[in-house]
Design a protein around this motif. Structure first.
Motif, short mmCIF file in Angstrom:
data_model
loop_
_atom_site.label_atom_id
_atom_site.label_comp_id
_atom_site.label_asym_id
_atom_site.label_seq_id
_atom_site.Cartn_x
_atom_site.Cartn_y
_atom_site.Cartn_z
N GLY A 123 30.94 26.68 37.56
CA GLY A 123 31.44 26.22 37.31
C GLY A 123 32.38 27.17 35.70
N LEU A 124 32.06 28.80 36.04
CA LEU A 124 32.35 29.70 35.31
C LEU A 124 32.82 30.83 36.31
CD1 LEU A 124 32.13 30.64 32.60
CD2 LEU A 124 29.30 31.65 32.72
N ILE A 125 33.55 31.60 35.97
CA ILE A 125 34.15 32.77 36.21
C ILE A 125 33.93 34.25 35.04
CG2 ILE A 125 36.37 34.82 36.99
CD1 ILE A 125 37.51 31.70 36.98
N PRO A 127 32.60 37.87 33.29
CA PRO A 127 32.71 38.77 32.89
C PRO A 127 32.67 39.99 34.62
CG PRO A 127 32.25 38.71 31.21
CD PRO A 127 31.70 37.10 31.89
N LEU A 128 32.27 40.14 35.22
CA LEU A 128 31.88 41.17 36.42
C LEU A 128 32.61 40.50 37.21
CD1 LEU A 128 29.93 43.04 38.31
CD2 LEU A 128 28.34 41.71 38.23
N GLU A 129 32.06 39.46 37.59
CA GLU A 129 33.55 38.54 38.57
C GLU A 129 35.39 38.84 38.28
OE1 GLU A 129 31.08 34.94 40.20
OE2 GLU A 129 32.43 34.85 39.08
N GLY A 130 36.00 38.81 36.99
CA GLY A 130 36.82 38.74 36.80
C GLY A 130 37.06 40.46 37.03
N ALA A 131 35.68 41.70 36.33
CA ALA A 131 36.76 42.95 36.51
C ALA A 131 36.38 43.25 38.34
CB ALA A 131 34.67 43.60 35.84
N VAL A 132 35.62 42.61 39.39
CA VAL A 132 36.26 42.50 40.17
C VAL A 132 37.48 42.77 41.41
CG1 VAL A 132 34.73 41.86 42.27
CG2 VAL A 132 33.45 42.14 41.23
N MET A 133 38.04 41.42 40.97
CA MET A 133 38.64 40.98 41.01
C MET A 133 39.72 41.33 40.58
SD MET A 133 38.28 36.39 40.16
CE MET A 133 40.29 36.12 40.78
N PHE A 134 39.87 41.86 39.32
CA PHE A 134 41.06 43.45 38.29
C PHE A 134 40.99 44.66 39.84
CE2 PHE A 134 42.16 46.65 35.61
CZ PHE A 134 43.50 45.84 35.37
N SER A 259 37.32 39.58 32.59
CA SER A 259 36.80 40.16 32.25
C SER A 259 36.67 40.76 30.85
CB SER A 259 37.03 41.17 32.74
OG SER A 259 38.25 41.78 32.85
N LEU A 260 38.02 40.12 30.08
CA LEU A 260 38.05 40.71 28.93
C LEU A 260 36.80 39.74 28.22
CD1 LEU A 260 42.06 41.89 28.42
CD2 LEU A 260 39.47 43.18 28.25
N SER A 261 36.68 38.52 28.43
CA SER A 261 36.27 37.63 27.96
C SER A 261 34.93 37.90 27.48
CB SER A 261 36.22 36.29 28.28
OG SER A 261 35.51 34.88 27.83
N PRO A 262 33.79 37.59 27.08
CA PRO A 262 32.50 37.86 26.92
C PRO A 262 31.52 36.74 27.37
CG PRO A 262 33.58 38.08 24.56
CD PRO A 262 34.87 37.49 24.95
N GLU A 263 32.57 35.68 27.18
CA GLU A 263 31.90 34.46 27.74
C GLU A 263 32.57 34.01 29.36
OE1 GLU A 263 31.64 31.36 25.58
OE2 GLU A 263 30.09 31.59 23.73
N GLY A 264 33.20 34.71 29.58
CA GLY A 264 34.15 34.58 30.58
C GLY A 264 35.03 33.30 30.73
N VAL A 265 35.55 32.70 32.06
CA VAL A 265 36.42 31.47 32.25
C VAL A 265 35.54 30.34 32.71
CG1 VAL A 265 38.65 30.70 33.33
CG2 VAL A 265 38.11 33.35 31.88
N THR A 266 35.79 29.21 31.65
CA THR A 266 34.84 28.40 32.10
C THR A 266 36.18 27.38 33.08
OG1 THR A 266 35.62 26.65 30.09
CG2 THR A 266 33.81 27.89 30.19
N VAL A 267 35.38 26.07 33.98
CA VAL A 267 36.12 25.72 34.98
C VAL A 267 35.61 24.36 35.02
CG1 VAL A 267 36.54 26.06 37.05
CG2 VAL A 267 35.51 27.82 36.16
#
Length: 358
Positions: A123-125, A127-134, A259-267
């Motif tokens: 239910g959440l992406i 910031p760490l997961e986002g940084a890995v994807m980037f 990665s930019l969002s402090p709370e990540g991306v909600t799903v």
């Protein structure tokens, strides 16, 4: 009157911007001695993913952050790129698919599509997961360039003697590419604004506008670029643009925003239950369709476009009604069956055509 003006000017800017973009990309590929496919997979794909990046980054920094819009825009744009853009492009002119794209890049697109479900399952992406994807997006680009440099040694390059003239030509074509991209994005923005105004006049909900018009609007640069490239005979660039754009939408756009969002991306649960699954199935279905004689015919383009129209109809019915399901939901929810049937029928059809010809 204003809406009509926006539609006319928007479409005109899309066509003109795509023409500039293709010319600049084509010349740059010649000057560097690289293939149009690489330019489509990297430079053009990065550029045509710019609208998704701009919209999603601005959504992240709104107060309160609209992080839910980020995933919807990326998933909706990837679905539109294959079903709508690829379908329309194949209708305009049948596409020839490069073999190495099917062997390497297309499976990677499928893998990145699956990765979205994996990181979004809780239910959440984060910031760490986002940084890995980037980081994966950057690594992917470096691998493409490294592989191309190895293969380009056997290709002819422009005359090194005229280095000053070559530098001027390179600068001019980079400028042409940037101007074309800017015109594309502005034209797409005009069209999106006009379509939103029309939707509001027709009393269509904001939810449907976001899932359909915004996703289609951010895919308009890919549509214009692919069709113009196809007409100009640059089919490698047309197909590479779409596949590369889908990869960068996930790894670069979604990864950077998470990665930019402090709370990540909600799903949202609906995205996990339907939209992300649909994006994965559409990506998987590309494998047999692309690999079958490495061609995408007009009738396959018509089928892809028909599926997209059905998807938009489903979105409208599911959000316009207060009930949780509609008569069209079940066949659309399990797209893997109809899409794979299309792929199998495509190969059977080509087999019998070959047998008849021989």
């Amino acid at each position: 009157m204003l809406i009509t003006f926006q539609l006319v000017v928007g479409f005109g800017l899309l066509i003109g911007g795509a023409e500039f973009l293709i010319r600049g990309a084509e010349k740059i590929s010649v000057l560097f001695g690289v293939s149009p496919l690489l330019v489509g997979l990297t430079v053009v794909a990065y550029g045509t993913s710019a609208p998704e990046l701009a919209i999603n980054v601005s959504a992240i920094y709104e107060v309160p952050p609209r992080s839910g819009l980020v995933l919807g825009n990326v998933v909706g744009s990837n679905i539109a790129n294959i079903l709508l853009v690829l379908g329309l492009t194949a209708i305009v002119m049948p596409l020839v698919v490069p073999r190495r794209l099917v062997r390497t890049t297309l499976p990677f697109m499928v893998l990145t599509s699956f990765s979205v479900y994996a990181v979004a399952f809780d239910g959440l992406i984060s910031p760490l997961e986002g940084a890995v994807m980037f980081a994966a997006a950057l690594l992917y680009s470096m691998v493409l360039i490294y592989r191309e440099r190895r293969e380009s040694k056997s290709r002819p390059r422009t005359n090194a003697v005229a280095s000053e003239s070559r530098a001027r030509s390179l600068a001019l074509n980079i400028l042409l590419l940037v101007v074309g991209l800017a015109i594309l994005i502005y034209g797409a923005d005009l069209l999106v604004e006009a379509c939103i105004d029309i939707a509001k006049l027709l009393q269509v909900s904001e939810m449907i506008i976001g899932l359909s018009i915004v996703a289609v609007g951010t895919s308009l640069p890919e549509l214009a670029t692919s069709i113009v490239a196809c007409i100009k005979g640059k089919r490698d660039l047309a197909v590479g643009n779409l596949v590369g754009s889908n990869i960068f939408n996930i790894l670069l756009v979604l990864g950077l925003c998470a990665s930019l969002s402090p709370e990540g991306v909600t799903v949202e649960s609906r995205a996990l239950e339907f939209d992300i699954i649909l994006m994965i199935v559409v990506a998987v279905a590309c494998l047999p369709i692309f690999a079958s004689d490495y061609k995408i015919n007009r009738w396959e383009g018509v089928l892809l476009l028909t599926y997209y129209v059905a998807y938009i109809v489903y979105l409208y019915l599911s959000h316009a009604s207060e009930v949780t399901s509609t008569p069209i939901e079940i066949p659309l929810l399990y797209w893997v069956v109809p899409l794979l049937v299309v792929a199998v029928l495509s190969q059977v059809h080509r087999f019998f055509v070959k047998a008849t010809d021989s």
